[in-house]
Design a protein around this motif. Structure first.
Motif, PDB file in Angstrom:
ATOM      1  N   GLU A  17      49.511   8.641   3.555  1.00 22.57           N
ATOM      2  CA  GLU A  17      50.507   7.426   3.874  1.00 22.57           C
ATOM      3  C   GLU A  17      51.048   6.777   2.749  1.00 22.57           C
ATOM      4  OE1 GLU A  17      51.931   6.598   6.782  1.00 22.57           O
ATOM      5  OE2 GLU A  17      51.019   8.172   7.769  1.00 22.57           O
ATOM      6  N   SER A  18      50.622   7.109   1.576  1.00 18.76           N
ATOM      7  CA  SER A  18      50.884   6.549   0.260  1.00 18.76           C
ATOM      8  C   SER A  18      52.317   6.873   0.121  1.00 18.76           C
ATOM      9  CB  SER A  18      49.886   6.999  -0.869  1.00 18.76           C
ATOM     10  OG  SER A  18      50.867   7.046  -2.211  1.00 18.76           O
ATOM     11  N   CYS A  19      53.022   5.902  -0.357  1.00 18.70           N
ATOM     12  CA  CYS A  19      54.674   5.972  -0.407  1.00 18.70           C
ATOM     13  C   CYS A  19      54.815   6.969  -1.570  1.00 18.70           C
ATOM     14  CB  CYS A  19      55.355   4.679  -0.423  1.00 18.70           C
ATOM     15  SG  CYS A  19      55.337   3.774  -2.072  1.00 18.70           S
ATOM     16  N   GLY A  20      54.059   7.048  -2.588  1.00 13.90           N
ATOM     17  CA  GLY A  20      54.194   7.708  -3.640  1.00 13.90           C
ATOM     18  C   GLY A  20      55.022   7.104  -4.863  1.00 13.90           C
ATOM     19  N   LYS A  21      55.174   5.746  -4.721  1.00 19.70           N
ATOM     20  CA  LYS A  21      55.762   5.052  -5.798  1.00 19.70           C
ATOM     21  C   LYS A  21      54.875   4.708  -6.816  1.00 19.70           C
ATOM     22  CE  LYS A  21      58.179   0.618  -6.891  1.00 19.70           C
ATOM     23  NZ  LYS A  21      59.183  -0.333  -6.234  1.00 19.70           N
ATOM     24  N   CYS A  22      53.710   4.436  -6.882  1.00 18.14           N
ATOM     25  CA  CYS A  22      52.940   4.259  -7.862  1.00 18.14           C
ATOM     26  C   CYS A  22      51.896   5.313  -8.181  1.00 18.14           C
ATOM     27  CB  CYS A  22      52.320   2.779  -8.178  1.00 18.14           C
ATOM     28  SG  CYS A  22      51.149   2.366  -6.738  1.00 18.14           S
ATOM     29  N   ARG A  70      64.820   3.214   1.406  1.00 16.28           N
ATOM     30  CA  ARG A  70      63.699   3.863   1.435  1.00 16.28           C
ATOM     31  C   ARG A  70      62.479   2.810   1.662  1.00 16.28           C
ATOM     32  NH1 ARG A  70      60.483   8.730   0.083  1.00 16.28           N
ATOM     33  NH2 ARG A  70      58.847   8.044  -1.077  1.00 16.28           N
ATOM     34  N   LEU A 113      50.194  -0.865  -6.759  1.00 14.13           N
ATOM     35  CA  LEU A 113      51.330  -2.013  -6.832  1.00 14.13           C
ATOM     36  C   LEU A 113      51.049  -2.653  -5.407  1.00 14.13           C
ATOM     37  CD1 LEU A 113      55.033  -1.138  -7.119  1.00 14.13           C
ATOM     38  CD2 LEU A 113      54.131  -2.704  -5.608  1.00 14.13           C
ATOM     39  N   ALA A 161      55.805   5.045   9.150  1.00 12.89           N
ATOM     40  CA  ALA A 161      55.111   5.090   7.797  1.00 12.89           C
ATOM     41  C   ALA A 161      54.314   3.819   8.023  1.00 12.89           C
ATOM     42  CB  ALA A 161      56.151   5.032   6.745  1.00 12.89           C
ATOM     43  N   ARG A 194      49.191   7.256  -5.583  1.00 12.38           N
ATOM     44  CA  ARG A 194      49.903   8.570  -5.182  1.00 12.38           C
ATOM     45  C   ARG A 194      48.814   9.552  -5.606  1.00 12.38           C
ATOM     46  NH1 ARG A 194      54.539   8.854  -8.187  1.00 12.38           N
ATOM     47  NH2 ARG A 194      53.545  10.158 -10.009  1.00 12.38           N
ATOM     48  N   PRO A 237      57.298  -4.965  -6.469  1.00 12.38           N
ATOM     49  CA  PRO A 237      56.093  -5.989  -7.125  1.00 12.38           C
ATOM     50  C   PRO A 237      56.531  -7.393  -6.553  1.00 12.38           C
ATOM     51  CG  PRO A 237      57.306  -4.641  -8.890  1.00 12.38           C
ATOM     52  CD  PRO A 237      57.996  -4.639  -7.607  1.00 12.38           C
ATOM     53  N   MET A 288      59.709   1.243   0.663  1.00  6.31           N
ATOM     54  CA  MET A 288      58.862   1.407  -0.426  1.00  6.31           C
ATOM     55  C   MET A 288      58.519  -0.084  -0.811  1.00  6.31           C
ATOM     56  SD  MET A 288      59.185   4.585  -3.094  1.00  6.31           S
ATOM     57  CE  MET A 288      60.644   4.657  -3.396  1.00  6.31           C
TER      58      MET A 288
END
Ligand SMILES: Cc1cc2nc3c(=O)[nH]c(=O)nc-3n(C[C@H](O)[C@H](O)[C@H](O)COP(=O)(O)O)c2cc1C
Ligand code: SF4
Ligand code: SF4
Lengths: 243, 548
Positions: B454-459, B299, B501, B282, B463, B304, B301
């Motif tokens: 490739e965005s992790c999807g957290k923010c 995971r 983030l 990733a 995302r 902050p 991610m």
């Protein structure tokens, strides 16, 4: 657990929206703002759970810093001068909520949480009346396998509140996130049906803490699903009292 | 290992080497192996054996010699050969006693080689990365010996600060300052992490260093650990680099066996161990906090910052995290001094930088050049210019987090500041060259697709924002967009940059912003030639169904 650094008894003073406020060293901007009646919008933050910093609605401006900071994850410092409302911030917040509506299938009129949904009320609060972005209209499942609760992925905003409450408060860690980007999704155990999870204790904390109609009790009709989040401050208080 | 044993090991290896009258070095890194250099190496060994020359000719696999597009590369004594096929083995062995095989000769005087300055890669092409003795004969672990026997941790940090070395992982943070911060952080347990995730498309600098000179990386880490007071090191490598993993594993085992890792190194009371962690590929796991989460088994991610890893990193302990190339610079700085290092490069960017040249140029491959070299020199002299008589259009530096630099800025010098000023970044060292046929909107769309997946999807901004930016770019490319779409794209770029983030989201709009800065007319042409383009207002105005 709740804040990036331990809160101490040392007190400091700062300004939020031109208001002089004082706080204990270690408290976050969000905590102090709320204590002082200054509202900063959030969707992923939950008092009593670890800070996530994912919704980015609580971004604030700090005088002298070129970068915006997330209020939930920023520790107050002596003499800080913080602005929580500006046309720029409001514009960003509106865009973020618009993006959430475009991401999945939020059809409020047929949602059991209609009228009791944090996403919906956030949109109202921010004055959003239309979405400028292309809707994704993804094909997503509704997991109906659990006998008491239901997960509707169409309405999930991936705030991870359910994941955190399950792991940090209930201690079950049934839920987690799989995948990347817009394909990320909440899973149970090793991506099984919720009803087949061997770790879920059916405590229902996730349902009550979910801001939208993604996690609901079965047997509720449109607009009937109300959430009770008061258990969390209570549990947090009890836990702190024990320490 | 005792100090004198290291010298003895080097002496012995050098003596053994002196018995050979000829040397054949075959590149055995991933690039050349993909065109059968492993078979070539075996054939040459067989041919040498068949001719009974085993005691006279030293045959070994070595690290990358740079000109990857002409691989497999091979060096027989002082002659370099290119495009060598396994069946050429016999001819090459025969040529040792007579004249070079003319049709395969590669000119080492060409600017590609002559204009480079090698520090990190100084041993590439000379040493066998799988042989500890050979590496030691070429100076490996000498700097570690010096540090452990004659320098205090403070002196090491001072030397690194004087050198002016800045992180090669992308952001260019001063390495000495980072080391000082970690060394001052409280706590008994500290960690050192080497970031070998290298996720930028088109980049393979770190892979080459790990494959070609793994002991240099270990040595740099050990010196860093001594300086900050850490006892455990972790190398995070992506699993897509099997050869790098193999070579590093081997190097760690060798070093451990010989006492170059472990307890009480060189008779000091300094202990240091290294283990390898594999990443699942990733891109976001190259971001330091995500990398640490991944090492902890969580995971991958980002979280902050602050707290920064220097204060609270792996398992909450102070952690020094540096890039592969950053660590690989350390032994040279210690051996030759920070002052020497600071003489190379510009005022604020010191030393050399490895770049992976790809795209529309004659010579693709790896180069190491002094900071401050004019971009034009890289493109036209070292890279040999644009093939097929086409014109240069732009070069993308910094991969998906960077931006493009158009022809009118070809005369800039390559250093952190001037690239940033032009809206790009140094990044980790990828350089993708585009010629006049490239469509810049398409280039922006390509990088946005990369960031989106490739965005992790957290923010939320990253995302969904990358998805929507990609959607808008796609619409522009397909001539379905309006001016309103372009304005929305600009607004999104700004929001995603300001509110995301981590660095992935914060820099995802860069390729769009920089193509807009230099090639906005390409966007406008596509929009004006689209059927919807003239109406001006393509806003989707989809009312939310119920909001009350
Ligand atoms: C999305 C993203 C990807 C990154 N990928 C890498 C990488 O592959 N290798 C690397 O060394 N640093 C990478 N970084 C930078 C690291 O976070 C970190 O700054 C770096 O490893 C520090 O080492 P340095 O000071 O030696 O550069 C990445 C950063 C971001 C935001
Ligand atoms: S299911 Fe609910 S609580 Fe869980 S991530 Fe989705 S929106 Fe948040
Ligand atoms: S910016 Fe992107 S990659 Fe970084 S935390 Fe946010 S979603 Fe993940």
């Amino acid at each position: 657990m709740n804040t990036p650094v331990d809160i101490t008894t040392e007190s400091i003073t700062l300004q939020i929206d031109d208001k002089d406020v004082s706080c204990r060293k270690g408290e976050t901007v969000l905590q102090v703002a709320r204590e002082n009646g200054i509202d900063i919008p959030t969707l992923c933050y939950m008092e009593g759970l670890t800070v996530w910093g994912g919704c980015r609605l609580c971004m604030v401006e700090i005088a002298g810093s070129p970068k915006l900071q997330a209020a939930c994850a920023t520790v107050c410092m002596e003499g800080m001068n913080i602005c929580t409302k500006s046309p720029r911030l409001e514009n960003y917040r509106r865009m973020i909520v618009e993006l959430l509506f475009a991401e999945r299938n939020h059809v409020c009129s047929v949602c059991v949480s209609n009228g009791h949904c944090e996403l919906q009320s956030m949109a109202v609060k921010l004055g959003i009346d239309h979405v400028r972005f292309a809707y994704r209209f993804p094909h997503l499942e509704v997991d109906n396998s659990h006998d008491r609760m239901r997960m509707d992925h169409n309405r999930c905003i991936l705030c991870s509140r359910c994941v955190r409450v399950c792991a940090e408060v209930e201690g079950a860690h049934t839920k987690d996130i799989k995948g990347r980007g817009v394909l990320a999704a909440i899973i149970h155990d090793l991506d099984q049906n919720w009803g087949e999870s061997s770790t879920c204790t059916s405590c229902g904390k996730c349902v009550n803490i979910c801001p939208t109609g993604a996690l609901t009790h079965r047997g509720t009709a449109v607009g009937e699903m109300t959430k009770k989040t008061t258990f969390l401050p209570y549990l947090t208080l009890m836990r702190e009292a024990q320490l | 290992m005792k100090p004198e044993e290291l010298t003895a090991m080097a002496e012995k290896a050098r003596k053994q080497d002196a018995h050979f009258s000829h040397h054949i070095h075959v590149c055995t890194e991933s690039g050349c192996v993909s065109s059968q250099s492993d078979v070539l190496l075996k054939n040459i060994t067989d041919e040498v054996q068949r001719r009974g020359l085993k005691s006279k000719v030293c045959v070994k696999g070595v690290g990358c010699m740079g000109l990857c597009c002409n691989g497999p590369l091979l060096k027989a004594d002082d002659t370099m050969y290119q495009f060598v096929k396994p069946e050429d083995a016999g001819a090459i062995v025969d040529s040792l006693a007579s004249t070079p095989v003319a049709e395969l000769v590669c000119d080492t005087k060409q600017p590609f080689f002559a204009r480079q300055k090698l520090i990190v890669r100084e041993n590439a092409g000379h040493i066998d990365p799988e042989s500890l003795a050979d590496c030691v004969a070429h100076g490996a672990y000498r700097a570690l010996l010096k540090v452990l026997t004659s320098m205090t941790p403070q002196q090491v940090i001072a030397e690194v600060s004087v050198s002016g070395l800045r992180g090669r992982g992308g952001a260019g943070f001063p390495t000495g300052l980072k080391w000082a911060t970690v060394s001052k952080a409280g706590g008994k347990t500290k960690y050192v992490i080497c970031n070998g995730d290298e996720g930028d498309p088109g980049a393979f600098m770190d892979r080459s260093v790990m494959e070609g000179d793994p002991h240099r990386v270990l040595e740099g880490m050990a010196i860093g650990a001594y300086a900050v007071g850490a006892g455990q090191g972790i190398i995070y490598v992506r699993a897509e680099y099997p050869l790098a993993v193999k070579r590093l594993t081997r190097a760690i085992n060798q070093a451990r066996r010989e006492g170059l890792l472990g307890h009480g190194l060189f008779g000091s009371n300094f202990d240091f161990n290294v283990e390898i962690r594999l990443g699942a590929g990733a891109f976001v796991c190259g971001e330091e906090t995500a990398l640490i989460a991944s090492v902890e088994g969580k995971r991958g991610m980002p979280r902050p910052r602050p707290p920064y890893p220097a204060n609270s990193g792996l398992h909450g302990c102070p952690t020094l995290i540096n890039n592969v190339e950053t660590f690989a610079n350390i032994p040279a700085i210690i051996e030759r001094g920070g002052k020497w290092f600071a003489t190379i490069g510009t005022e604020k960017s010191k030393g050399t930088k490895i770049f992976a040249l790809t795209g529309k140029i004659k010579n693709t491959g790896l180069i190491e050049v002094p900071m401050g070299i004019p971009l034009r020199e890289i493109i036209y002299d070292i890279a040999g210019g644009i093939p097929d008589g086409k014109a240069f259009k732009a070069v993308q530096t910094g991969g998906p987090s960077g931006g493009c630099i158009p022809a009118e800025h070809l005369d800039i010098t390559v250093d952190y500041e001037s690239l940033t000023k032009l809206g790009s970044i140094m990044g980790s060292g990828g350089m993708i060259v585009m010629d006049e046929t490239s469509n810049m909107v398409d280039v922006a769309r390509f990088f946005m697709e990369f960031c989106m997946t490739e965005s992790c999807g957290k923010c939320v901004p990253c995302r969904v924002g990358t998805y929507e930016m990609h959607e808008l770019l796609d619409r522009i490319c397909k001539r379905q967009a309006t001016m309103a779409d372009l304005n929305l794209l600009k607004e999104l770029c700004d929001m995603v940059k300001q509110t995301s983030l981590c660095g992935l989201g914060q820099s995802a709009p860069n390729p769009v912003l920089s193509t807009l800065r230099y090639f906005e007319n390409e966007y406008l042409n596509l929009i004006q030639s689209s059927p919807a383009g003239h109406t001006g207002d393509g806003d989707h105005h989809v009312a939310l169904e119920v909001l009350s």
